[in-house]
Write an enzyme that holds these catalytic residues in place. Sequence first.
Site, PDB file in Angstrom:
ATOM      1  N   HIS A   1       8.868  21.787 -27.126  1.00  0.00           N
ATOM      2  CA  HIS A   1       8.886  21.950 -28.579  1.00  0.00           C
ATOM      3  C   HIS A   1       9.944  21.035 -29.222  1.00  0.00           C
ATOM      4  CE1 HIS A   1       8.763  24.287 -32.430  1.00  0.00           C
ATOM      5  NE2 HIS A   1      10.009  23.841 -32.494  1.00  0.00           N
ATOM      6  N   GLU A   2      11.166  21.143 -28.738  1.00  0.00           N
ATOM      7  CA  GLU A   2      12.240  20.350 -29.349  1.00  0.00           C
ATOM      8  C   GLU A   2      11.981  18.866 -29.184  1.00  0.00           C
ATOM      9  OE1 GLU A   2      14.269  21.568 -31.419  1.00  0.00           O
ATOM     10  OE2 GLU A   2      13.671  23.617 -30.942  1.00  0.00           O
TER      11      GLU A   2
ATOM     12  N   HIS B   1       9.974  17.530 -31.969  1.00  0.00           N
ATOM     13  CA  HIS B   1      10.786  17.127 -33.123  1.00  0.00           C
ATOM     14  C   HIS B   1      11.413  15.749 -32.858  1.00  0.00           C
ATOM     15  CE1 HIS B   1      10.638  20.862 -35.366  1.00  0.00           C
ATOM     16  NE2 HIS B   1      11.207  21.576 -34.416  1.00  0.00           N
TER      17      HIS B   1
ATOM     18  N   HIS C   1       9.068  13.018 -33.545  1.00  0.00           N
ATOM     19  CA  HIS C   1       8.910  12.839 -34.994  1.00  0.00           C
ATOM     20  C   HIS C   1      10.021  11.926 -35.523  1.00  0.00           C
ATOM     21  CE1 HIS C   1       7.531  15.322 -38.793  1.00  0.00           C
ATOM     22  NE2 HIS C   1       7.128  14.080 -38.839  1.00  0.00           N
TER      23      HIS C   1
HETATM   24 ZN   LIG Z   1      11.277  23.671 -34.171  1.00  0.00          ZN
END
Ligand SMILES: [Zn+2]
Length: 711
Positions: free
Chosen positions: A495-496, A499, A502
């Site tokens: 998940h991290e 980011h 991104h």
């Molecule tokens: Zn998050």
Amino acid sequence: MMKQALMAAALGLALSLPFGAAQATNAADNPFYTVSELPFQMPPFDKIKDEHYVPALTRGMAEHRAEIEAIANSKDAPSFENTIVALDKSGALLTRVSNVFFNLSGANTNDELQKIQRDFAPQFAAHQDAIVLNEALFKRVETIYQARQKLGLNDEDQRLIVRNYTDFVRAGAKLQGEQREQLKTLNARLAELQTQFSQNVLNETNARGLSVSDKAELAGLSEEAITAAETAAKAKGSEAPYLIALMNTSGQPALASLENREVRQRLFEASILRSSSGGEHDNRQLAIEMAKLRAQRANLLGYPTHAAYMLEDQTARSVDTVNKMMRELAPAAVANARREAAEMQAMIKADGKDFELAGWDWAYYANKLRQKKYNFDASELRPYFELNNVLEKGVFYAAGQLYGLQFERRTDLPVYQEDVQVYQVNEADGTPLGLFIADFYARANKRGGAWMNEYVSQSKLLGTQPVIGNHLNIPKPAAGQPTLMTFDEVTTLFHEFGHALHGLFSDVRYPRFAGTNVPTDFVEYPSQVNEMWATWPSVLANYAKHYKTGEQIPQELLDKVLAAEQFGQGFATTEYLAAALLDQAWHQLSADQVPTDALAFEAKTLQDLGLDFAPVPPRYRSTYFSHIFAGGYSAGYYSYLWSEVLDADSVEWFKENGGLKRANGDHFRKTLLSRGGSEEALELFNQFRGRAPDIAPLLQRRGLASGATAH
Ligand SMILES: [Zn+2]
């Protein structure tokens, strides 16, 4: 004193004020004063000392104010370049120092940093206000805004104008006279309260671990967890030989294995009573005051409530839209949770016991039920999830398959803490893309949860490439032992890193639009999509190998994990919705509706919404709900589920198009990840998906589709 400095700043005298002679003589030593010469302008962590922050922050603000004054008072007619672009470029030193300061205040704090944070919180708020409430500056911005379509600019340029104008207006630029002063006072006080709230949570979470003197009471915990409890007790100099440290959520991992019901209850209560039972770290009054001040500020800015103010700038747009979706999902989620509870209650009864399932029993019996139904114990997985394998052969491998990325460990670059690791990220053809800083272990001086941050944002205007950090709270094993992760931690790592991608793929001109500078209810979407690769068969086959034997995780075990994932959905969705709706409740109040008793308000809210199912408390209770009272998620905690609509729909797209392959990654990168905030968020989704989002895949995943039941 602060006020005087500000007034001087407003008069353009700023530069002469903040520099004491003592600071001036040390200036050459302060590593923040020059652009870092390290690759990618990475902060020189080895040279940065605590004493550098105050002078650098002070000077950063002064320089920024001087730049703002120069823009505002320019004799030249306002133009896109001399006003909008100049604004986006301004404050380089302040950005440099605050990017490091704010992240390390969360990741590696100490008394000195906590003090600076408290001292500076109102000053930062005042600094922001001095910019957005600068009338001459706003006039120039407004002039350009009104003429924007006649300036022959491209879409990103025009969007920068609109974004700047909107930022000014939302921050109060159109307020007059006395109202401006009221706004400044509110902002300064809110900044203080917010800092105090987060420090209270950290201090209380550290102070409130569960002390245990008799090893027998730890029955059920693994040897490793017992050693960790011993280490924690020693580190804190506690009298009892064992200490179970608290994690930031209401639920605590040890609750899944502690056999002694009374010890479970003590741990659970230590967790959910955080910052709400007196003492210096109590947050009840802070929550009340913040809710009231935020409502007052919203009124001042022309909105009925803080939630209305916040949501207008999100993809959700309005309070009604958010209420409608979250409230419609709540009954089905609670019904699923009650079904799960009934199964556990039957198990308790079959064990010959007659107590009623309580909050402190949930994780324990959920785990037992999982073992019974799916015939596996979550701890069986951990030997297959060794941290370095998961990172390099899982997370990085997936990014290689999808985007062609290559990762090169950089041991030559300085870090702020010995466990932190740095990787250079390169494109498939070897072109350097940015740096990735991995800080994965839990520490007493690190805030809970997991997050991504940017030390340097990508910008073509500034010629910068991204330097991105990821932070988790994985318990550190004893020296020489491997770091074996839970399945949850593995998912969080993916998940991290979503980011991080991104941020790394950002390909925009202006820093205002870089990477994760998107609406809060959109920002979780790319990171959630990246979670899908954690269980993608070819990725799993590559990383989930036994740390001792190298044997691949048995498919059978894996199938059970995936089947069992569905089982916990009632609990997961209910605890989440309770927190998300609690956040909305606090922030949909007008100032005169703000209660005087925080816990009574919380209880009544959950009751009114039908979410008062005692065995499933909100994921965060009000007094340690840092997302909404200390972080940037006020009236925004709904974002996780909101983003998950886009996520689940995107996962379908990847599946429909052949899954893990370069063409799919490149499409996602080109249409969405690289675009940051340079276009409307939902328009980016449309460009990626080819249509508007569909909620059906989310309902299916969460067991909320009509006719679906939790299994
Ligand atoms: Zn998050």
